[in-house]
Design an enzyme around this catalytic site. Structure first.
Site, PDB file in Angstrom:
ATOM      1  N   LYS A  34       0.719  -1.443   0.073  1.00 36.32           N
ATOM      2  CA  LYS A  34       0.116   0.178  -0.255  1.00 36.32           C
ATOM      3  C   LYS A  34       0.616   1.629  -0.177  1.00 36.32           C
ATOM      4  O   LYS A  34       0.718   1.991  -0.556  1.00 36.32           O
ATOM      5  CB  LYS A  34      -0.736  -0.015   1.317  1.00 36.32           C
ATOM      6  CG  LYS A  34      -2.080  -1.434   0.831  1.00 36.32           C
ATOM      7  CD  LYS A  34      -2.732  -1.060   2.239  1.00 36.32           C
ATOM      8  CE  LYS A  34      -2.238  -0.984   4.080  1.00 36.32           C
ATOM      9  NZ  LYS A  34      -1.330  -2.307   4.175  1.00 36.32           N
ATOM     10  N   LYS A  94      -1.482   8.804   6.867  1.00 27.41           N
ATOM     11  CA  LYS A  94      -1.877   7.730   7.304  1.00 27.41           C
ATOM     12  C   LYS A  94      -2.666   8.043   9.088  1.00 27.41           C
ATOM     13  O   LYS A  94      -1.922   8.665   9.614  1.00 27.41           O
ATOM     14  CB  LYS A  94      -0.135   7.540   7.541  1.00 27.41           C
ATOM     15  CG  LYS A  94      -0.373   5.652   7.821  1.00 27.41           C
ATOM     16  CD  LYS A  94      -0.730   5.171   7.119  1.00 27.41           C
ATOM     17  CE  LYS A  94       0.375   3.381   8.030  1.00 27.41           C
ATOM     18  NZ  LYS A  94      -0.142   2.316   7.314  1.00 27.41           N
TER      19      LYS A  94
END
Length: 219
Positions: A20, A42
């Site tokens: 990812k 994030k």
């Protein structure tokens, strides 16, 4: 869908370790080359890795942020509970993203789509719904990818979430399984959004940025 999107886009996966972070970095490079301002978020980082630092080094987006960090390599909810640390509420993530003034906001999840993330065990699927955001699903090239991808795509479609698929860590010499999976994954997802080669994260930032446009398909 990815390159034409503005606002938030969720980058999730079928599991942990599927690539990812490198896919997020490649998407950021291609978007910036197209003239977009890009933020990478994030929500939660677990374990010793620093995905935000990797993305910042490789892609140089306009803004990078990590909202919560936990030292144990567990699901975010379990990692916070294990240490007795405050969990990250979904509302805090939504509020943070809403305040960002960038053309494209790439939000990289931890683990897979339905991994518990924080307070009340919210998931990246719920974040997609809260933000009305499409999802990019990063998948493995080899065995197991068809079933795991099908389950993830079904979970997204049942919630009315648009989705694309990127294959992470494509081997230098793909075997029959990988070659067959490329065809099947393309059919399942109405065309692949990208294929990231094995070892892409080990390239120099200059080489990574020079090659990224060849990995992401126009959509």
């Amino acid at each position: 869908m990815i390159l034409s999107s503005t606002g938030p886009v969720i980058v999730t996966g079928t599991d942990t370790g599927v690539g990812k972070t490198i896919a997020t970095a490649a998407l950021a490079v291609v978007a910036r080359a197209a003239g977009k301002t890009v933020a990478v978020v994030k929500p939660v980082q677990t374990g010793d890795d620093d995905d935000a630092a990797t993305i910042e080094r490789l892609a140089e987006p306009d803004q990078v942020a990590t909202l919560a960090r936990f030292p144990d390599p567990m699901s975010p909810y379990a990692a916070a509970r294990h240490r007795g640390l405050p969990q990250l509420p979904l509302a805090e993530v939504v509020e943070f993203v809403a305040a960002l003034d960038k053309d494209l906001i790439l939000i990289e999840g931890a683990g897979g789509l339905l991994v518990p993330m924080g307070t009340y065990s919210w998931t990246m699927a719920e974040l997609c719904q809260q933000l009305n955001a499409p999802a990019v699903v990063v998948v493995r090239a080899g065995l197991g990818s068809i079933n795991h991808t099908a389950l993830t795509l079904e979970a997204l479609r049942s919630r009315g979430i648009l989705s694309s698929v990127i294959i992470g860590s494509w081997p230098r010499v793909p075997g029959p399984v990988e070659q067959a999976n490329q065809i099947d994954l393309s059919d399942m997802s109405y065309g692949l959004a990208g294929i990231i080669p094995e070892g892409a994260g080990s390239l120099s930032p200059e080489e990574f940025r020079a090659r990224a446009s060849g990995w992401i398909q126009p959509s």
